[in-house]
Design a protein around this motif. Structure first.
Motif, PDB file in Angstrom:
ATOM      1  N   HIS A 406       0.801  -1.219   0.000  1.00  0.00           N
ATOM      2  CA  HIS A 406       0.000   0.000   0.000  1.00  0.00           C
ATOM      3  C   HIS A 406       0.842   1.281   0.000  1.00  0.00           C
ATOM      4  N   ILE A 407       2.139   1.132  -0.267  1.00  0.00           N
ATOM      5  CA  ILE A 407       2.982   2.327  -0.342  1.00  0.00           C
ATOM      6  C   ILE A 407       3.965   2.194  -1.501  1.00  0.00           C
ATOM      7  N   SER A 408       3.891   3.130  -2.436  1.00  0.00           N
ATOM      8  CA  SER A 408       4.987   3.253  -3.407  1.00  0.00           C
ATOM      9  C   SER A 408       5.296   4.737  -3.579  1.00  0.00           C
ATOM     10  N   ARG A 409       5.267   5.439  -2.474  1.00  0.00           N
ATOM     11  CA  ARG A 409       5.521   6.885  -2.501  1.00  0.00           C
ATOM     12  C   ARG A 409       6.958   7.158  -2.930  1.00  0.00           C
ATOM     13  N   PRO A 410       7.218   8.405  -3.379  1.00  0.00           N
ATOM     14  CA  PRO A 410       8.573   8.770  -3.762  1.00  0.00           C
ATOM     15  C   PRO A 410       9.578   8.407  -2.664  1.00  0.00           C
ATOM     16  N   THR A 411      10.650   7.764  -3.080  1.00  0.00           N
ATOM     17  CA  THR A 411      11.811   7.370  -2.269  1.00  0.00           C
ATOM     18  C   THR A 411      11.545   6.144  -1.388  1.00  0.00           C
ATOM     19  N   PRO A 438       4.932  -1.727  11.376  1.00  0.00           N
ATOM     20  CA  PRO A 438       3.890  -1.869  12.398  1.00  0.00           C
ATOM     21  C   PRO A 438       3.645  -0.592  13.202  1.00  0.00           C
ATOM     22  N   GLN A 439       4.731   0.093  13.570  1.00  0.00           N
ATOM     23  CA  GLN A 439       4.538   1.290  14.402  1.00  0.00           C
ATOM     24  C   GLN A 439       3.804   2.395  13.657  1.00  0.00           C
ATOM     25  N   ALA A 440       3.800   2.327  12.320  1.00  0.00           N
ATOM     26  CA  ALA A 440       3.007   3.288  11.533  1.00  0.00           C
ATOM     27  C   ALA A 440       1.640   2.701  11.192  1.00  0.00           C
ATOM     28  N   GLY A 441       1.333   1.540  11.749  1.00  0.00           N
ATOM     29  CA  GLY A 441      -0.017   1.010  11.577  1.00  0.00           C
ATOM     30  C   GLY A 441      -0.183   0.047  10.411  1.00  0.00           C
ATOM     31  N   TRP A 442       0.920  -0.544   9.935  1.00  0.00           N
ATOM     32  CA  TRP A 442       0.862  -1.540   8.846  1.00  0.00           C
ATOM     33  C   TRP A 442       0.256  -0.931   7.572  1.00  0.00           C
ATOM     34  N   GLY A 443       0.187  -1.804   6.523  1.00  0.00           N
ATOM     35  CA  GLY A 443      -0.431  -1.371   5.261  1.00  0.00           C
ATOM     36  C   GLY A 443      -1.468  -2.384   4.843  1.00  0.00           C
ATOM     37  N   SER A 444      -1.015  -3.494   4.219  1.00  0.00           N
ATOM     38  CA  SER A 444      -1.937  -4.589   3.896  1.00  0.00           C
ATOM     39  C   SER A 444      -2.636  -5.070   5.158  1.00  0.00           C
ATOM     40  N   PRO A 468       2.337  -6.210 -11.876  1.00  0.00           N
ATOM     41  CA  PRO A 468       2.403  -5.203 -12.945  1.00  0.00           C
ATOM     42  C   PRO A 468       1.547  -3.974 -12.647  1.00  0.00           C
ATOM     43  N   ILE A 469       0.805  -3.992 -11.536  1.00  0.00           N
ATOM     44  CA  ILE A 469      -0.113  -2.886 -11.254  1.00  0.00           C
ATOM     45  C   ILE A 469       0.451  -2.034 -10.133  1.00  0.00           C
ATOM     46  N   ARG A 470       0.512  -0.727 -10.384  1.00  0.00           N
ATOM     47  CA  ARG A 470       1.081   0.188  -9.407  1.00  0.00           C
ATOM     48  C   ARG A 470       0.012   0.533  -8.375  1.00  0.00           C
ATOM     49  N   SER A 471       0.265   0.179  -7.129  1.00  0.00           N
ATOM     50  CA  SER A 471      -0.677   0.536  -6.069  1.00  0.00           C
ATOM     51  C   SER A 471       0.054   1.341  -5.010  1.00  0.00           C
ATOM     52  N   SER A 472      -0.701   2.153  -4.296  1.00  0.00           N
ATOM     53  CA  SER A 472      -0.095   2.927  -3.214  1.00  0.00           C
ATOM     54  C   SER A 472      -1.193   3.363  -2.257  1.00  0.00           C
ATOM     55  N   ALA A 473      -0.838   4.279  -1.368  1.00  0.00           N
ATOM     56  CA  ALA A 473      -1.740   4.637  -0.273  1.00  0.00           C
ATOM     57  C   ALA A 473      -3.027   5.272  -0.781  1.00  0.00           C
ATOM     58  N   LEU A 474      -4.152   4.683  -0.411  1.00  0.00           N
ATOM     59  CA  LEU A 474      -5.472   5.277  -0.615  1.00  0.00           C
ATOM     60  C   LEU A 474      -6.171   5.246   0.740  1.00  0.00           C
ATOM     61  N   ARG A 475      -6.674   6.372   1.116  1.00  0.00           N
ATOM     62  CA  ARG A 475      -7.381   6.594   2.385  1.00  0.00           C
ATOM     63  C   ARG A 475      -7.672   5.318   3.199  1.00  0.00           C
ATOM     64  N   SER A 476      -6.946   5.134   4.241  1.00  0.00           N
ATOM     65  CA  SER A 476      -7.059   4.039   5.221  1.00  0.00           C
ATOM     66  C   SER A 476      -6.327   2.764   4.803  1.00  0.00           C
ATOM     67  N   LEU A 477      -5.663   2.777   3.641  1.00  0.00           N
ATOM     68  CA  LEU A 477      -4.863   1.637   3.172  1.00  0.00           C
ATOM     69  C   LEU A 477      -5.649   0.319   3.297  1.00  0.00           C
ATOM     70  N   GLY A 478      -5.041  -0.680   3.957  1.00  0.00           N
ATOM     71  CA  GLY A 478      -5.733  -1.969   4.055  1.00  0.00           C
ATOM     72  C   GLY A 478      -6.906  -1.971   5.014  1.00  0.00           C
ATOM     73  N   ALA A 537     -14.517   0.074  14.285  1.00  0.00           N
ATOM     74  CA  ALA A 537     -13.072  -0.193  14.388  1.00  0.00           C
ATOM     75  C   ALA A 537     -12.405   0.939  15.145  1.00  0.00           C
ATOM     76  N   ARG A 538     -11.257   0.651  15.687  1.00  0.00           N
ATOM     77  CA  ARG A 538     -10.354   1.702  16.140  1.00  0.00           C
ATOM     78  C   ARG A 538      -9.266   1.774  15.089  1.00  0.00           C
ATOM     79  N   TYR A 539      -9.201   2.914  14.386  1.00  0.00           N
ATOM     80  CA  TYR A 539      -8.309   3.027  13.235  1.00  0.00           C
ATOM     81  C   TYR A 539      -6.858   2.740  13.618  1.00  0.00           C
ATOM     82  N   LYS A 540      -6.230   1.837  12.910  1.00  0.00           N
ATOM     83  CA  LYS A 540      -4.851   1.379  13.114  1.00  0.00           C
ATOM     84  C   LYS A 540      -4.645   0.677  14.454  1.00  0.00           C
ATOM     85  N   GLY A 541      -5.690   0.551  15.253  1.00  0.00           N
ATOM     86  CA  GLY A 541      -5.509  -0.028  16.585  1.00  0.00           C
ATOM     87  C   GLY A 541      -5.092   0.988  17.635  1.00  0.00           C
TER      88      GLY A 541
END
Lengths: 678, 153
Positions: A406-411, A438-444, A468-478, A537-541
């Motif tokens: 869920h992350i392919s941000r620059p760098t 984990p400390q940033a709340g995981w992605g998938s 082959p598909i470019r995916s990255s962060a979209l509001r709330s990730l996984g 849910a509690r977002y990200k725990g």
């Protein structure tokens, strides 16, 4: 001449206090909330505080504006810097007046001791301290603005139609640029017929662009360029009708989120599989940027990126420049819900401006490019199973989720990660997307580990490491998918046990704040009526608590009539701001849940306009009611992403409660319901 | 040269008559309040009033506007004043990113001009060609109903 009193604060002779933020306005209202914090820490009038957009030349590096963390992370240092400025000015007033600093008060920007008064403008000139050496906080900060619904500072310009968006930027001598993207992700430029002399073509490998004096001229030039290009195309994409197989085929990185002790207990086993498709950001404006190469070899870039410093690093790497030769400045764009095309179009602008003879170049993507080339939110697939006791309560829980990163941000991942980089003669390929730690709340695995008190639980993520598909962060990730799956399954377990879904959750939940938002949402929605669905849910725990109750109509299509949400973000900086974020998140999540799916064949993305990628319309939008559960003494957390997962689950559970059909594959369209019945 | 009236002022546009009206407004006329959203008349971000009716300026050639009245977001109210819809949008804080709002307010102003007393259903119907991605739809509907109340006063 303004007096600069700290890295981020300067005071003009007119008393205007400029505060340079490290966070950027994405449409979420963060600059207004930060201005409230700054004004209270300064003891200033809000009207004298000007928030200056983030920039690498003169602004602090606060990383990304993402993850619902801005208030939490950027609030305290801003408050500290402003309090130091206030203390330094109070000390100067005390020195002038021959009183002790403790006798000086400040309110609405006016320093006072007895009958003596002074303003920030009066005092700032004489104060010359780096903020770090200034005396610490003097006096107690009073909350005048924090906790109140201050109106958004940026809306008046936008409502009046005054230039404010990056799309409106007009630099002297500016040209307009357009990029001719390949027709599909695997395509390479095979041949380019020689362009006529009046066509100003820029080429580097398979990267092709054109320049024009106006937007209309640039658009016409793009049409002409398209006819000159021939591409080699290949089938590189998976079967969009069988993404489960694609996601589960691997290779994977295994993510042990929670490892259970021992073997699962004996008992009845209940299991289910859930999925979501790829989702597009689908902002109303296409991505946009401007760039200017100066004669001394420096580069200036204007962008609506979420992270000006990260973008600077990525641009410098692709262009072979030292970081300090590149200045990146934020200008507001349309709504940003994660890593969209903002960074990519900045490289496009830099590449086109490199060939414009020193004139600045302003680049705007097309709608089709926005929907087909910006990164997507990943498709996901999850298996849940539980061993239940005789009363139907969970004795053991197992959750496995398959996803792209869920992350392919620059760098990130050690690469610039900018779209055009991969098309250059000497390419900068982008790798498979990764996940936050984990400390940033995981992605998938974000929110894959439920907050419930299960005696035993095993939670595992499986991230695809080639795609082959470019995916990255979209509001709330996984979290959108994981909460949808977990909360749908909790409903299934409750119904299998013949128990009320709300009570069933509460029976597995000891966290008092969690219990409170569930009860508040349920009470406000009139829980107990037939046909309602609930999700929580509690977002990200460790972020905001959010519960949602949905009321739907299911005739030809599912229609959400009303959503009732309760949210606990701890201390609330701006109540209406939180409500607006929760309402907007709930409406967007409704759109994702009912309508959205990125379509593609084996060669190309085929959802390229608003007909092939429909989003929720006015006539389909539910009424949304928000209950704020306030905890003023608990540090604030962000609200922007908290509603996504709970709303999806609430809608699916309301469908099950209304028409007794369990839809486990998003989106919940008429076809999906028919499939679920079949 | 194409003659048209923009926000009450007679203008002569020099762009090619086939140029989209949106580019003429944002380009040679410097009226950047009208937005490019899709270029396919499918999102409403570029709506302007053409003789009082909301049209997608992204697919309307300049030639179609010849001799006609064009009103953009900048001209919904005279001078620095705000149209009741604009005031109500601010009152209700009916915006997040704000990018869709110009077109939405143009649609709403057209509705109130022809029907000063719309009910909620009429407001929703009038805005259904406008897309919003941040999810402020219900706030916008409330704002337009509020503005309608003001218009009648």
């Amino acid at each position: 001449m303004s007096e600069r009193l700290a890295e981020r604060v300067s005071i003009g002779p007119d008393g205007v206090i400029c505060v340079i933020a490290g966070k950027v306005e994405l449409g979420q209202g963060v600059l207004t909330a930060l201005a409230q914090i700054a004004a209270d820490a300064l003891g200033a009038d809000l009207a004298q505080v000007r928030m200056v957009a983030a920039r690498t030349d003169g602004g602090p590096d606060e990383g990304l504006t993402a993850g619902s963390l801005s208030i939490q992370r950027a609030g305290p240092p801003l408050r500290e810097a402003c309090a130091r400025v206030r203390a330094a000015c109070a000390a100067e007033a005390a020195r002038r007046w021959g009183v002790s600093p403790g006798e000086v008060t400040v309110r609405r920007g006016e320093f006072r001791a007895g009958d003596l008064t002074a303003t920030y403008a009066d005092l700032a000139k004489a104060v010359d301290l780096p903020a770090e050496e200034a005396p610490a906080d003097a006096g107690t900060e009073q909350n005048v603005y924090v906790g109140t619904s201050v109106p958004r500072l940026d809306l008046p310009d936008k409502v009046a139609g005054r230039p404010r968006f990056i799309h409106d930027l007009r630099l002297p001598g500016q040209l307009h640029g357009r990029v001719l993207r390949p027709p599909s992700p695997g395509a390479r430029l095979a041949r380019l017929s020689p362009p006529p002399q009046d066509l100003r073509v820029v080429r580097d490998g398979s990267f092709l662009g054109v320049l024009g004096e106006s937007e209309a001229e640039a658009d016409r030039a793009l049409g002409r360029l398209r006819r000159l290009a021939e591409w080699d195309e290949r089938d590189t994409l998976p079967d969009e009708n069988d993404l489960d197989t694609f996601l589960r085929a691997g290779p994977h990185e295994t993510i042990p989120v929670r490892v259970a002790d021992g073997e699962p207990p004996e008992g009845q086993v209940i299991e289910a599989t859930y999925s979501r498709p790829f989702l597009a950001h689908a902002s109303i404006a296409p991505s946009c940027a401007a760039a200017r190469w100066n004669a001394d070899g420096t580069l200036e870039v204007w962008t609506h990126s979420q992270g000006v410093y990260l973008l600077r690093r990525a641009l410098a790497e692709v262009l072979g420049l030292d970081h300090d030769r590149v200045a990146v400045r934020h200008v507001e764009g349309a709504g940003c819900y994660g890593h969209n095309g903002a960074d990519d179009v900045a490289l496009d602008a830099a590449l086109l401006a490199r060939a414009s003879g020193g004139r600045p170049v302003h680049v705007r993507w097309s709608r089709a490019d926005e929907l087909t080339w910006a990164p997507f939110g990943s498709a996901m697939s999850a298996d849940v199973s539980a061993v239940v006791d005789e009363a139907g309560s969970v004795r053991s829980w197992q959750y496995d989720v398959w996803s792209q990163g869920h992350i392919s941000r620059p760098t990130y991942g050690g690469r610039p990660g900018l779209l055009a980089g991969a098309h250059l003669e000497r390419p900068w390929t982008y790798g498979a997307p990764t996940d936050p730690p984990p400390q940033a709340g995981w992605g998938s695995a974000r929110n894959a580990d439920p907050i419930y008190d299960f005696p035993r639980a095993q939670v595992t993520g499986h991230r695809l490491t080639e795609t082959p598909i470019r995916s990255s962060a979209l509001r709330s990730l996984g979290a959108f998918m994981n909460v949808f799956a977990i909360e749908s399954f909790m409903d299934e377990l409750a119904l299998a046990a013949g128990r009320d879904p709300l009570e069933y959750r509460l029976d597995h939940l000891s966290d008092p704040r969690a219990r409170e938002v569930l009860r508040r949402a349920a009470d406000a929605a009139g829980w107990g009526r037939p046909g309602l669905g609930i999700g929580f849910a509690r977002y990200k725990g460790f972020g905001a608590y959010c519960a949602a109750v949905a009321e739907i109509e299911a005739e030809q299509d599912v229609r959400v009539r009303r959503l009732t949400l309760a949210v606990d973000v701890g201390q609330v900086i701006n109540p209406d701001g939180v409500r607006n974020q929760i309402e907007g998140g709930a409406v967007q999540a409704t759109s994702w849940t009912l309508k959205e799916r990125v379509r593609f064949d084996r060669r190309a993305i085929t959802s390229r306009d608003w007909e092939s990628y429909p989003i929720l319309r006015f006539s389909e939008t539910p009424e949304v009611a928000v209950e704020l559960v306030e905890h003023p003494d608990t540090p604030p957390v962000g609200s922007g992403e908290a509603a996504q997962g709970p709303v999806a689950a609430a809608i699916a559970n309301a469908v099950a409660a209304s028409i007794e059909v369990r839809v486990r594959d998003l989106p919940i369209t008429r076809d999906a319901i028919i499939r679920a019945i079949g | 040269m194409t003659r048209l009236t923009v926000n009450g002022t007679p203008m002569e546009a020099v762009s090619d008559p086939g140029t989209p009206l949106l580019d003429v407004l944002r380009g040679e006329m410097g009226l950047t309040g009208t937005r490019f959203g899709c270029g396919l008349e499918a999102c409403g971000a570029c709506f302007v009033l053409l003789d009082g009716r909301p049209v997608a300026s992204c697919t309307t050639p300049l030639s179609v506007a010849e001799g006609r009245d064009v009103v953009t977001i900048e001209g919904l109210a005279p001078g620095d004043e705000l149209h009741p819809v604009q005031r109500a949008i601010l009152d209700e804080q009916a915006g997040q990113c704000g990018f869709c709002l110009s077109g939405i307010m143009v649609s709403a102003a057209a509705l109130l001009a022809r029907d000063p007393h719309p009910d909620e259903e009429a407001v929703v119907a009038a805005l259904d060609r406008n897309l919003c991605r941040c999810g402020v739809h219900r706030r916008v509907v409330r704002a337009v109903l509020k503005a309608a109340g003001e218009v009648t006063r």
